[in-house]
Design a protein around this motif. Structure first.
Motif, short mmCIF file in Angstrom:
data_model
loop_
_atom_site.label_atom_id
_atom_site.label_comp_id
_atom_site.label_asym_id
_atom_site.label_seq_id
_atom_site.Cartn_x
_atom_site.Cartn_y
_atom_site.Cartn_z
N ASN A 137 0.81 -1.21 0.00
CA ASN A 137 0.00 0.00 0.00
C ASN A 137 0.85 1.26 0.00
OD1 ASN A 137 -2.43 -1.37 -0.14
ND2 ASN A 137 -2.58 -1.58 2.07
N ILE A 138 1.98 1.24 0.68
CA ILE A 138 2.87 2.40 0.65
C ILE A 138 3.42 2.60 -0.76
CG2 ILE A 138 5.12 3.25 1.43
CD1 ILE A 138 4.42 2.05 4.19
N ILE A 139 3.85 1.52 -1.40
CA ILE A 139 4.35 1.62 -2.76
C ILE A 139 3.25 2.11 -3.70
CG2 ILE A 139 5.16 0.26 -4.74
CD1 ILE A 139 6.71 -1.45 -2.64
N PHE A 140 2.02 1.65 -3.52
CA PHE A 140 0.91 2.08 -4.36
C PHE A 140 0.68 3.58 -4.24
CE2 PHE A 140 -3.59 3.20 -4.59
CZ PHE A 140 -3.81 2.97 -5.94
N VAL A 141 0.63 4.10 -3.02
CA VAL A 141 0.38 5.54 -2.82
C VAL A 141 1.53 6.37 -3.38
CG1 VAL A 141 0.09 7.33 -1.06
CG2 VAL A 141 -1.18 5.19 -0.87
N ILE A 142 2.77 5.94 -3.18
CA ILE A 142 3.91 6.66 -3.74
C ILE A 142 3.85 6.64 -5.26
CG2 ILE A 142 6.43 6.56 -4.03
CD1 ILE A 142 6.55 5.64 -1.07
N CYS A 143 3.54 5.50 -5.83
CA CYS A 143 3.42 5.38 -7.28
C CYS A 143 2.32 6.29 -7.81
CB CYS A 143 3.13 3.92 -7.64
SG CYS A 143 2.93 3.62 -9.39
#
Length: 98
Positions: free
Chosen positions: A29-35
Motif C-alpha cells: 500500500n505504501i508503494i501504491f500511494v507513492i506510485c
C-alpha cells in the motif's frame, strides 16, 4: 486522491482481517500511494512544461491534493502533444515504479 487513499486504508483493514502478513500489505500500500503520487506529479509536470512559452507562463493552482493549471490556449500541435504526453509520462513513471 483523498478517496483513493481512504480506499487504500480500507483495503489494508481487509487485508489484515484476511490474515495477510503485516509487512506485505503495508509495503504494498505504501508503494501504491507513492506510485500514484509520483505518476500524477509527472503527468502534471508535462502539462506545465508544454504550456510554457517565451511570453506566457502558466499559473499553477493547488487546493488540497488538487492541481489546476491555467494558461492560454495552446496551438493544435502543442495541445495534442500535451494531451498525449501527460498521460504517457504518468504511465511510464507508474510502470517504472511497478
Amino acid at each position: 486522491m483523498v478517496p483513493v487513499i481512504i480506499l487504500v486504508l480500507v483495503t489494508s483493514i481487509l487485508e489484515y482481517g484476511a490474515g495477510f502478513k503485516d509487512q506485505i500489505y503495508i509495503n504494498g500500500n505504501i508503494i501504491f500511494v507513492i506510485c500514484l503520487w509520483l505518476s500524477t506529479a509527472a503527468h502534471e509536470y508535462v502539462h506545465i512544461r508544454l504550456s510554457i512559452t517565451n511570453t506566457v507562463h502558466p499559473v499553477v493552482l493547488q487546493r488540497g491534493l488538487r492541481i489546476g493549471i491555467l494558461h492560454r490556449p495552446l496551438s493544435d500541435s502543442r495541445g495534442l502533444v500535451s494531451a498525449l504526453g501527460g498521460p504517457l509520462a504518468g504511465f511510464l513513471v507508474a510502470l517504472f515504479i511497478g
